[in-house]
Write a protein that holds these residues in place. Structure first.
Motif, PDB file in Angstrom:
ATOM      1  N   ILE A 200       0.847  -1.191   0.000  1.00  0.00           N
ATOM      2  CA  ILE A 200       0.000   0.000   0.000  1.00  0.00           C
ATOM      3  C   ILE A 200       0.884   1.243   0.000  1.00  0.00           C
ATOM      4  O   ILE A 200       1.710   1.429   0.903  1.00  0.00           O
ATOM      5  CB  ILE A 200      -0.951   0.020   1.207  1.00  0.00           C
ATOM      6  N   GLY A 201       0.700   2.089  -1.024  1.00  0.00           N
ATOM      7  CA  GLY A 201       1.471   3.319  -1.146  1.00  0.00           C
ATOM      8  C   GLY A 201       0.626   4.547  -0.893  1.00  0.00           C
ATOM      9  O   GLY A 201      -0.499   4.473  -0.381  1.00  0.00           O
ATOM     10  N   ARG A 256     -11.620  -0.480  -5.870  1.00  0.00           N
ATOM     11  CA  ARG A 256     -11.432  -1.926  -6.050  1.00  0.00           C
ATOM     12  C   ARG A 256     -10.292  -2.202  -7.035  1.00  0.00           C
ATOM     13  O   ARG A 256      -9.435  -3.052  -6.784  1.00  0.00           O
ATOM     14  CB  ARG A 256     -12.727  -2.566  -6.541  1.00  0.00           C
ATOM     15  N   ASN A 257     -10.272  -1.479  -8.146  1.00  0.00           N
ATOM     16  CA  ASN A 257      -9.201  -1.664  -9.125  1.00  0.00           C
ATOM     17  C   ASN A 257      -7.840  -1.302  -8.538  1.00  0.00           C
ATOM     18  O   ASN A 257      -6.829  -1.967  -8.797  1.00  0.00           O
ATOM     19  CB  ASN A 257      -9.474  -0.819 -10.369  1.00  0.00           C
ATOM     20  N   LEU A 258      -7.819  -0.245  -7.732  1.00  0.00           N
ATOM     21  CA  LEU A 258      -6.566   0.185  -7.121  1.00  0.00           C
ATOM     22  C   LEU A 258      -6.068  -0.858  -6.119  1.00  0.00           C
ATOM     23  O   LEU A 258      -4.871  -1.173  -6.079  1.00  0.00           O
ATOM     24  CB  LEU A 258      -6.775   1.534  -6.425  1.00  0.00           C
ATOM     25  N   MET A 259      -6.978  -1.421  -5.324  1.00  0.00           N
ATOM     26  CA  MET A 259      -6.587  -2.458  -4.366  1.00  0.00           C
ATOM     27  C   MET A 259      -6.109  -3.714  -5.078  1.00  0.00           C
ATOM     28  O   MET A 259      -5.194  -4.401  -4.603  1.00  0.00           O
ATOM     29  CB  MET A 259      -7.767  -2.780  -3.450  1.00  0.00           C
ATOM     30  N   SER A 265       1.650  -6.259  -5.804  1.00  0.00           N
ATOM     31  CA  SER A 265       2.860  -5.913  -5.060  1.00  0.00           C
ATOM     32  C   SER A 265       2.882  -6.612  -3.703  1.00  0.00           C
ATOM     33  O   SER A 265       3.937  -7.085  -3.262  1.00  0.00           O
ATOM     34  CB  SER A 265       2.940  -4.401  -4.874  1.00  0.00           C
ATOM     35  N   ALA A 266       1.709  -6.695  -3.066  1.00  0.00           N
ATOM     36  CA  ALA A 266       1.631  -7.330  -1.747  1.00  0.00           C
ATOM     37  C   ALA A 266       1.980  -8.814  -1.818  1.00  0.00           C
ATOM     38  O   ALA A 266       2.575  -9.370  -0.889  1.00  0.00           O
ATOM     39  CB  ALA A 266       0.226  -7.158  -1.174  1.00  0.00           C
ATOM     40  N   ALA A 302      -5.512  -3.520   6.585  1.00  0.00           N
ATOM     41  CA  ALA A 302      -5.641  -2.065   6.681  1.00  0.00           C
ATOM     42  C   ALA A 302      -6.633  -1.677   7.761  1.00  0.00           C
ATOM     43  O   ALA A 302      -6.369  -0.780   8.577  1.00  0.00           O
ATOM     44  CB  ALA A 302      -6.074  -1.493   5.330  1.00  0.00           C
ATOM     45  N   PHE A 303      -7.764  -2.361   7.800  1.00  0.00           N
ATOM     46  CA  PHE A 303      -8.789  -2.036   8.791  1.00  0.00           C
ATOM     47  C   PHE A 303      -8.276  -2.294  10.206  1.00  0.00           C
ATOM     48  O   PHE A 303      -8.441  -1.452  11.107  1.00  0.00           O
ATOM     49  CB  PHE A 303     -10.043  -2.869   8.528  1.00  0.00           C
ATOM     50  N   ALA A 304      -7.650  -3.453  10.402  1.00  0.00           N
ATOM     51  CA  ALA A 304      -7.174  -3.813  11.739  1.00  0.00           C
ATOM     52  C   ALA A 304      -6.064  -2.875  12.216  1.00  0.00           C
ATOM     53  O   ALA A 304      -6.038  -2.473  13.392  1.00  0.00           O
ATOM     54  CB  ALA A 304      -6.675  -5.261  11.731  1.00  0.00           C
ATOM     55  N   ILE A 305      -5.154  -2.519  11.339  1.00  0.00           N
ATOM     56  CA  ILE A 305      -4.024  -1.673  11.722  1.00  0.00           C
ATOM     57  C   ILE A 305      -4.471  -0.255  12.056  1.00  0.00           C
ATOM     58  O   ILE A 305      -4.024   0.339  13.040  1.00  0.00           O
ATOM     59  CB  ILE A 305      -2.966  -1.677  10.602  1.00  0.00           C
TER      60      ILE A 305
END
Length: 324
Positions: A200-201, A256-259, A265-266, A302-305
């Motif tokens: 995630i950037g 959605r497309n961005l994720m 990369s992830a 992302a949500f948890a962090i």
């Protein structure tokens, strides 16, 4: 049935908005500050106003009502449409739509709309403009490619298209800089936490923060996955219907497309995401399906962090297992 004394359904358009209350109506007001004030005088204490999300038209009224401490719900137009179809209604007018929206608010648990700040409003406008520019740039690039494959392309046409693309690129850079500045001013903590996740950037982190209102818009990660449209839809009924499971695609397409791009990369740099990808592929599933699972894993991370306030730790899972 909801808990409010009276519910009002609003069907809003460019010039006017029609109102139907559960105990009074119908009424019609101009879509202007004067009309908003007239409507406010009609509202009793402990009332709920329900309206559809209609792009720009509902925004001013919903913001005005929130400022005056009125409970407002902005609902998905598709949900109201299905509700009307369920009633087998054969009448389609502004008044009947207001009545249907009112009934929908009475018999369904609708989410309350939260007033957004000036910074949030500007961020949303910038994201919308960015989306328009990206579509325009793609169209320009396709047109430029089409002209270049001609035997004798027009120099004027090619020059004009190149200038248009250059202008769009400059504007996109300005928009992204402004977005990043606004998010740093209002949500620096969330931005830092999200960027600690491998994959995630800046662009994705900014988009996530703006689209989710710094993750306050959703109570759990599953709701966020549904908002993005990455959750699977299963089609099975009786002995004959065995449809192929696909993602719903009923959410925010741009995010959605961005994720999904981030999942590529992830998969290489995020240990947990790589483990999920390899496990799914080892079962004979496609790499694209595995990347979609990685996308959902990223959303949950992302949500948890952000909610915990703790930066990404690649050894967290293994530490937890040792403790168990």
């Amino acid at each position: 049935m909801n808990k409010y004394k009276e519910t009002f359904g609003v069907d809003i358009s460019k010039a006017v908005f029609d109102v139907q209350g559960s105990k009074c109506g119908p009424h019609q007001f101009s879509n202007s500050p004067n009309g908003f004030r007239s409507f406010l005088k009609l509202l009793p204490d402990d009332s709920l106003v329900v309206m559809e999300a209609t792009g720009y038209y509902h925004y001013r009224l919903s913001q005005f009502l929130c400022k005056n401490k009125i409970a407002v719900s902005v609902v998905n137009p598709l949900s109201v449409k299905r509700f009307i179809e369920m009633k087998l209604s054969r009448v389609k007018t502004d008044k009947s739509d207001a009545q249907s929206i009112c009934d929908y608010g009475i018999y369904n648990k609708v989410p309350l709309y939260n007033q957004i700040s000036a910074v949030q409003s500007e961020c949303r406008q910038l994201l919308s403009l960015k989306s328009s520019y990206l579509k325009r740039r793609t169209s320009t690039k396709n047109k430029l490619h089409g002209e270049r494959v001609l035997d004798v392309p027009s120099k004027l046409v090619v020059r004009s298209l190149l200038l248009d693309k250059k202008h769009i690129d400059r504007e996109l850079v300005k928009i992204e800089k402004r977005l990043l500045l606004l998010v740093k001013q209002s949500s620096q903590r969330e931005l830092t936490l999200l960027k600690s996740i491998p994959g995630i950037g800046d662009k994705t982190a900014v988009f996530l923060i703006v689209a989710t209102d710094s993750f306050r818009k959703f109570s759990n990660a599953s709701q966020l996955c549904s908002y993005l449209g990455t959750t699977p839809m299963i089609k099975r009924s009786g002995s004959s219907v065995r449809g192929r499971s696909r993602i719903s695609k009923m959410g925010n397409r741009n995010l959605r497309n961005l994720m999904f791009m981030c999942s590529m990369s992830a998969y290489k740099h995020n240990r947990s995401c790589k483990a999920i990808h390899d496990r799914i592929v080892s079962k004979g599933k496609s790499s694209k399906l595995a990347l979609m699972a990685v996308c959902n894993k990223l959303i949950h991370q992302a949500f948890a962090i952000v909610r915990s306030g703790v930066e990404y730790n690649p050894d967290y899972v293994s530490v937890r297992k040792r403790l168990i």
